[in-house]
Scaffold this motif. Structure first.
Motif, PDB file in Angstrom:
ATOM      1  N   ARG A  12      39.945  42.972  42.144  1.00  0.00           N
ATOM      2  CA  ARG A  12      41.073  43.756  41.644  1.00  0.00           C
ATOM      3  C   ARG A  12      40.996  43.774  40.125  1.00  0.00           C
ATOM      4  NH1 ARG A  12      45.002  40.037  44.950  1.00  0.00           N
ATOM      5  NH2 ARG A  12      43.461  38.625  44.051  1.00  0.00           N
ATOM      6  N   ILE A  13      40.628  44.920  39.590  1.00  0.00           N
ATOM      7  CA  ILE A  13      40.291  45.048  38.176  1.00  0.00           C
ATOM      8  C   ILE A  13      41.498  45.557  37.399  1.00  0.00           C
ATOM      9  CG2 ILE A  13      38.741  46.168  36.527  1.00  0.00           C
ATOM     10  CD1 ILE A  13      36.741  46.404  38.912  1.00  0.00           C
ATOM     11  N   PRO A  14      41.907  44.845  36.339  1.00  0.00           N
ATOM     12  CA  PRO A  14      43.102  45.270  35.597  1.00  0.00           C
ATOM     13  C   PRO A  14      42.911  46.646  34.969  1.00  0.00           C
ATOM     14  CG  PRO A  14      42.458  43.020  35.005  1.00  0.00           C
ATOM     15  CD  PRO A  14      41.330  43.587  35.811  1.00  0.00           C
ATOM     16  N   LYS A  15      44.012  47.390  34.902  1.00  0.00           N
ATOM     17  CA  LYS A  15      43.965  48.653  34.185  1.00  0.00           C
ATOM     18  C   LYS A  15      43.905  48.374  32.687  1.00  0.00           C
ATOM     19  CE  LYS A  15      49.002  49.353  34.099  1.00  0.00           C
ATOM     20  NZ  LYS A  15      50.114  50.232  34.545  1.00  0.00           N
ATOM     21  N   ALA A  16      43.556  49.383  31.906  1.00  0.00           N
ATOM     22  CA  ALA A  16      43.411  49.214  30.459  1.00  0.00           C
ATOM     23  C   ALA A  16      44.690  48.652  29.842  1.00  0.00           C
ATOM     24  CB  ALA A  16      43.072  50.558  29.820  1.00  0.00           C
ATOM     25  N   GLY A  17      44.519  47.623  29.011  1.00  0.00           N
ATOM     26  CA  GLY A  17      45.645  47.028  28.320  1.00  0.00           C
ATOM     27  C   GLY A  17      46.450  46.041  29.140  1.00  0.00           C
ATOM     28  N   GLU A  18      45.980  45.725  30.343  1.00  0.00           N
ATOM     29  CA  GLU A  18      46.714  44.837  31.258  1.00  0.00           C
ATOM     30  C   GLU A  18      45.896  43.583  31.530  1.00  0.00           C
ATOM     31  OE1 GLU A  18      49.128  43.140  32.839  1.00  0.00           O
ATOM     32  OE2 GLU A  18      50.098  45.063  33.292  1.00  0.00           O
ATOM     33  N   THR A  19      46.580  42.445  31.708  1.00  0.00           N
ATOM     34  CA  THR A  19      45.919  41.187  32.039  1.00  0.00           C
ATOM     35  C   THR A  19      45.827  40.989  33.540  1.00  0.00           C
ATOM     36  OG1 THR A  19      46.680  40.127  30.005  1.00  0.00           O
ATOM     37  CG2 THR A  19      46.076  38.668  31.825  1.00  0.00           C
ATOM     38  N   ARG A  20      46.804  41.479  34.282  1.00  0.00           N
ATOM     39  CA  ARG A  20      46.897  41.241  35.720  1.00  0.00           C
ATOM     40  C   ARG A  20      46.055  42.244  36.500  1.00  0.00           C
ATOM     41  NH1 ARG A  20      53.106  42.124  36.206  1.00  0.00           N
ATOM     42  NH2 ARG A  20      52.402  43.878  34.919  1.00  0.00           N
ATOM     43  N   GLY A  21      45.293  41.706  37.467  1.00  0.00           N
ATOM     44  CA  GLY A  21      44.486  42.588  38.298  1.00  0.00           C
ATOM     45  C   GLY A  21      45.173  43.009  39.579  1.00  0.00           C
ATOM     46  N   ASN A  22      46.337  42.456  39.859  1.00  0.00           N
ATOM     47  CA  ASN A  22      47.028  42.734  41.126  1.00  0.00           C
ATOM     48  C   ASN A  22      47.156  44.234  41.357  1.00  0.00           C
ATOM     49  OD1 ASN A  22      48.247  40.318  39.565  1.00  0.00           O
ATOM     50  ND2 ASN A  22      48.579  39.785  41.710  1.00  0.00           N
ATOM     51  N   LEU A  23      46.927  44.655  42.591  1.00  0.00           N
ATOM     52  CA  LEU A  23      47.066  46.074  42.921  1.00  0.00           C
ATOM     53  C   LEU A  23      48.489  46.555  42.668  1.00  0.00           C
ATOM     54  CD1 LEU A  23      44.972  46.301  46.219  1.00  0.00           C
ATOM     55  CD2 LEU A  23      44.205  46.563  43.847  1.00  0.00           C
ATOM     56  N   ALA A  24      49.461  45.677  42.927  1.00  0.00           N
ATOM     57  CA  ALA A  24      50.859  46.039  42.695  1.00  0.00           C
ATOM     58  C   ALA A  24      51.162  46.225  41.217  1.00  0.00           C
ATOM     59  CB  ALA A  24      51.781  44.969  43.278  1.00  0.00           C
ATOM     60  N   ALA A  25      50.298  45.690  40.346  1.00  0.00           N
ATOM     61  CA  ALA A  25      50.473  45.837  38.901  1.00  0.00           C
ATOM     62  C   ALA A  25      49.563  46.910  38.331  1.00  0.00           C
ATOM     63  CB  ALA A  25      50.209  44.501  38.197  1.00  0.00           C
ATOM     64  N   GLY A  26      49.000  47.750  39.213  1.00  0.00           N
ATOM     65  CA  GLY A  26      48.184  48.864  38.750  1.00  0.00           C
ATOM     66  C   GLY A  26      46.694  48.598  38.725  1.00  0.00           C
ATOM     67  N   GLY A  27      46.266  47.451  39.244  1.00  0.00           N
ATOM     68  CA  GLY A  27      44.835  47.164  39.279  1.00  0.00           C
ATOM     69  C   GLY A  27      44.094  48.066  40.254  1.00  0.00           C
ATOM     70  N   THR A  28      42.796  48.171  40.044  1.00  0.00           N
ATOM     71  CA  THR A  28      41.938  48.972  40.925  1.00  0.00           C
ATOM     72  C   THR A  28      41.135  48.043  41.819  1.00  0.00           C
ATOM     73  OG1 THR A  28      41.741  50.720  39.269  1.00  0.00           O
ATOM     74  CG2 THR A  28      40.067  50.672  41.009  1.00  0.00           C
ATOM     75  N   GLY A  29      41.137  48.292  43.127  1.00  0.00           N
ATOM     76  CA  GLY A  29      40.432  47.435  44.067  1.00  0.00           C
ATOM     77  C   GLY A  29      39.030  47.938  44.356  1.00  0.00           C
ATOM     78  N   VAL A  30      38.049  47.103  44.063  1.00  0.00           N
ATOM     79  CA  VAL A  30      36.647  47.454  44.306  1.00  0.00           C
ATOM     80  C   VAL A  30      36.033  46.382  45.211  1.00  0.00           C
ATOM     81  CG1 VAL A  30      34.387  47.882  43.274  1.00  0.00           C
ATOM     82  CG2 VAL A  30      36.467  48.580  42.051  1.00  0.00           C
ATOM     83  N   ALA A  31      35.626  46.785  46.406  1.00  0.00           N
ATOM     84  CA  ALA A  31      35.018  45.832  47.343  1.00  0.00           C
ATOM     85  C   ALA A  31      33.594  45.517  46.911  1.00  0.00           C
ATOM     86  CB  ALA A  31      35.030  46.406  48.756  1.00  0.00           C
TER      87      ALA A  31
END
Length: 315
Positions: A226-245
């Protein structure tokens, strides 16, 4: 086979990403009789743990809120179904704690609960990593501001998080020169009255916060980064992260194969390890997710693996 799932209302499921939905689809495909209830319907009447449940079946549509057909409400003792799957999301508050005690009582009456009430109590998703210190980054658990400031001074760049949240809620990255550090600590600790966790910041978060699923002690061969969006520390999908298997790395697999048997021996059928770089940051046991993302991108039918493991447990 009768399966009771304790979860949030079915009508609220986001079925395009919901792991519980994936479990239910697989169970339905195998001919299970399905029941659902919310956690707040758990009760003990004359000593017997029961719920107000609804039977349901899958409909022909996959539209939001219309993917199931409900039967009439009925009182159901947990011991009268073949398996109970507890999928209530955190926070792990006082009410959730009471529910785990009722689940444990139901197990004493013959119910088969996954994950069991005792393990839900003992494996706080943040604190559980402390049982396995060889796999974690420097970590502090305290409610004292002086302790937290000393930890920040030692490491310079840390993460602060509450012990009862999910989806990245309440997580802060704090550096030693942060002018808001006092306010952040006061807020998270409720002015020193609430215990929180501090961890050294792991730069590898930029490559993703990996969710590694353990089913009956064995790792699924792919994880979800779960990769954080730009400018974000959290990778959680609920926090806008992108999930890459991704396939498990050699280090991922070593961690999973070391912890898997230990967790399975505790009775945990389904676990979600959160790994950043080569460090375990959380051990999720309440309602681990990412089934659908891993399945869609890897071709591994995670729900089928889970139901296979459930059937092995039931014998």
């Amino acid at each position: 086979m009768k399966l009771l799932v304790i979860a949030d209302p079915l009508v609220k499921f986001k079925i395009y990403k919901d792991s519980t939905y994936a479990m239910l689809v697989e169970a339905s495909r195998r001919g299970y009789t399905l029941y659902t209830c919310e956690a707040d319907s758990l009760r003990a009447k004359d000593g017997v743990v029961e719920v107000q449940a609804q039977s349901f079946a899958l409909s022909d549509t996959q539209e939001y809120g219309q993917w199931f057909i409900s039967g009439a409400p009925q009182t159901l003792a947990l011991r009268d179904v073949d398996a109970v799957v507890m999928r209530k999301d955190p926070p792990f508050d006082q009410q959730y704690l009471y529910n785990t005690h009722l689940l444990t009582l139901a197990e004493a009456q013959g119910a088969r609960v996954f994950n069991p009430g005792r393990t839900l109590r003992e494996y706080n998703e943040k604190l559980a990593i402390l049982k396995h210190p060889e796999f974690i980054a420097p970590t502090l658990v305290t409610q004292q501001e002086d302790d937290l400031r000393a930890f920040l001074a030692e490491h310079g760049d840390i993460i602060l998080k509450p012990l009862d949240g999910m989806g990245g809620m309440g997580i802060f990255r704090v550096r030693s020169d942060d002018p808001n550090v006092g306010s952040i600590i006061e807020t998270l600790t409720a002015n020193g009255s609430q215990t929180i966790m501090a961890q050294r910041y792991l730069p590898a978060i930029k490559e993703g916060d990996k969710r590694i699923l353990l089913i009956d002690g064995k790792p699924v061969d792919w994880c979800l980064a779960r990769i954080p969006k730009a400018g974000e520390t959290r990778g959680n999908l609920a926090a806008g992260g992108t999930g890459v298997a991704r396939p498990l790395t050699e280090r991922d697999r070593a961690i999973a194969e070391a912890l898997g048997p230990r967790l399975a021996a505790e009775g945990l059928l389904l676990v979600g390890l959160d790994v950043i770089g080569d460090k375990v940051t959380e051990i999720n046991v309440t309602s681990p997710t990412c089934f659908r993302e891993i399945t869609a991108q890897s071709g591994i039918d995670v729900a089928a693996l889970f139901i296979d493991a459930l059937e092995r447990q039931l014998g």
